[in-house]
Design an enzyme around this catalytic site. Structure first.
Site: not given
Ligand code: GLN
Length: 551
Positions: A381, A507, A509
């Site tokens: 992410c 994600h 995970e």
């Molecule tokens: N801050 C980034 C976004 O909003 C990544 C978000 C995250 O890592 N969950 O896209």
């Protein structure tokens, strides 16, 4: 007829109610029963989505996009029943629903009160998870008995048997037996008080699980049973387990918990299949490799901020029989001390997700270090977004490249806001959330890991790779190996010339299990094992050439 188990906690918070509830779910499934897990949280926030990781640890995201308590991660890793929006309610959500009904006139002008309106709403959300074919619903009540805010939840579970029958409900109370070194004994008084408080509310626990550092003696058990109005066999010891969380369910079986539950709820008494659990523990106890992974994040000092990432690494370790030493590294420390000093010696570097500017440059430096030194790198992410920024700055030469999350006026906005996100001002449940499909590039590392071209993974982000730069990145060797099915959104980037460099917008995970490691975590750990072997072989070779004895 569905059976209902309510798990409450006493004496102190953080005694592992989530893990104990998940273990109960796992043991009942191991007996062939269909289980649904649910967590009711007494805090007023509508969901944990807007809460700081310092306050609440990680936000766990479900397939349907709900942002939930991290205990739901334990539930999903330990059990197989689906979790949905209905699996986690907070006081805030319950009140919001009741107030919305009131605004629509649903209460026909009556005075709206905690009893019966709030308690009715709580009972209805408990019933919601009992689909047909569900044998047991396990509802964990967050917080500690005695908290003012848990009262409506406790009152609702007190009332619950009135409609479904007391014989179909089971109250399990988890408490702490503190060990006083000076007295050399376990103290039962706080437990007696906690059960006393529950009884004042009208709940007599059926089973007491006692969390303890030291073994509980027969006398202590009998004493607790007497004071708490229980049969001695209903007082179950849950001793601290230092080696692995997978020992918890096994020790509960050894102390007769699952048998007690099935007995009291008149559930079939077949023995649980503990083979998968025993296999996990066998693998953990007999590792064939040892590696170290650096997780470079903004909240490294907080042990729950990247909970699912640490667990997913463990699962990959179980798969490969590798003992993984995880170093939690604060990304801002890299800015102060440099990557060499904090990162060399690690076999893999993982950059997790996150929000906010603090520590971003440290993450970019860590990624550069991994890219240039050939250390396996896994970006997740925000970790992928930082990998893109790093590549733009140091490989393509776009010096001030950035994400518009951190620099609105950057001349090279390689990460920017999704179109649909531009107008949103309301926080909470408004990101790109939950399971989304992606298509993988045949022959890519990602494709080889998953073994399929179509995947679904969970998301939680607002910002995206900016497609204006796509060709420039490709021309310099970055491969876009995963995109949304229409090709419009970048989901995975990788560097084929690197031993293992994969970064993903989602994600992974959240979908890893101890018995089935997530494919990218599995392959990342494999790459780290390979690197450790290469380093070991190189060290041996240099010892031989310098005439030293190889070890
Ligand atoms: N801050 C980034 C976004 O909003 C990544 C978000 C995250 O890592 N969950 O896209």
């Amino acid at each position: 007829m569905t059976k209902y188990i309510f798990v409450t906690g006493g004496v102190v918070s953080s005694i592992g109610k989530g893990l104990t509830s998940a273990s109960i779910g796992m043991l009942l499934e191991a007996r062939g029963l269909t289980v649904r897990m649910q967590k009711l949280d007494p805090y007023i926030n509508v969901d944990p989505g807007t809460m700081s990781p310092y306050q609440h640890g990680e936000v766990y995201v479900l397939d349907d996009g709900s942002e939930t308590d991290l205990d739901l991660g334990h539930y999903e890793r330990f059990t197989n029943g689906p979790l949905t929006r209905d699996s986690n309610y907070t006081t805030g959500q319950i009140y919001l629903q009741v107030i919305e009904k009131e605004r629509k006139g649903a209460f026909l002008g009556k005075t709206v009160q905690v009893i019966p309106h709030i308690t009715d709403e709580i009972k209805s959300v408990i019933r919601k998870v009992a689909d047909s074919g569900v044998d047991v619903v396990i509802t964990e009540i967050g917080g500690t008995v005695g908290d003012i805010e848990s009262l409506p939840f406790l009152e609702a579970i007190r009332q619950f048997p009135i409609s479904v029958g007391r014989e179909n409900c089971l109250y399990i109370h988890l408490t702490l037996l503190p060990y006083l070194k000076s007295a050399g004994e376990l103290k039962t008084k706080p437990t007696q008080h906690s059960v006393g408080q529950l009884r004042q509310i009208g709940i007599q626990p059926d089973i007491l699980i006692c969390r303890t550092e030291q073994p509980m003696s027969r006398e202590e058990r009998d004493k607790i049973a007497l004071f708490c109005n229980l049969r001695p066999e209903a007082v179950i010891e849950e001793r601290d387990k230092d080696f692995s969380i997978y020992e918890v369910p096994l020790s509960l079986v050894a102390n007769g918990l699952d048998e007690q539950i099935c007995d009291r709820l008149h559930l079939p008494s077949q023995a649980p299949d503990l083979e998968p659990l025993n296999d996990i523990l066998h693998r953990l106890r007999n590792p064939q490799h040892e590696i170290s992974i650096a997780v470079v994040g903004k909240y490294a000092e907080h042990k729950d901020a990247y909970k699912s990432i640490y667990e997913a690494l463990d699962h990959a370790g179980i798969h490969h029989r590798a003992q993984i030493r995880i170093s939690r590294i604060q990304s801002s420390d890299i800015e102060a001390e440099g990557p060499e000093c904090l990162l060399s010696g690690h076999d893999g570097i993982l950059i997790p997700g996150g929000f906010g500017e603090r520590g971003i440059e440290g993450k970019v430096q860590a990624i550069r270090f991994a890219r240039e030194k050939g250390i396996p790198l896994f970006g997740i992410c925000l970790g992928m977004q930082c990998a893109v920024i790093e590549f733009a700055r140091h490989v393509i030469g776009l010096k001030d490249a950035h994400s518009t999350e951190f620099d609105k006026d950057t001349p090279h906005p390689v990460i920017c806001l999704l179109d649909e996100q531009r107008e949103i001002t309301h926080l909470g449940g408004t990101m790109r959330l939950g399971s989304q499909p992606a298509r993988l590039l045949p022959g890519s590392r990602a494709h080889r890991a998953y073994g399929t071209e179509a995947i679904d993974e969970r998301h939680r982000h607002r910002y995206e790779f900016n497609n204006v730069f796509r060709q420039q990145f490709e021309a310099h060797g970055m491969v876009f190996s995963g995109t949304s099915p229409d090709g419009g959104l970048v989901e995975i980037v990788e560097l084929p010339d690197h031993p293992w460099f994969v970064a993903v917008q989602f994600h992974p995970e959240f979908k890893s299990k101890p018995t089935k490691a997530q494919p990218l975590f599995r392959d990342f750990v494999e790459a780290a094992i390979e690197r450790r072997k290469r380093r070991h072989d190189a060290a041996q070779a240099s010892r031989i050439t310098t005439g030293q004895q190889a070890t």
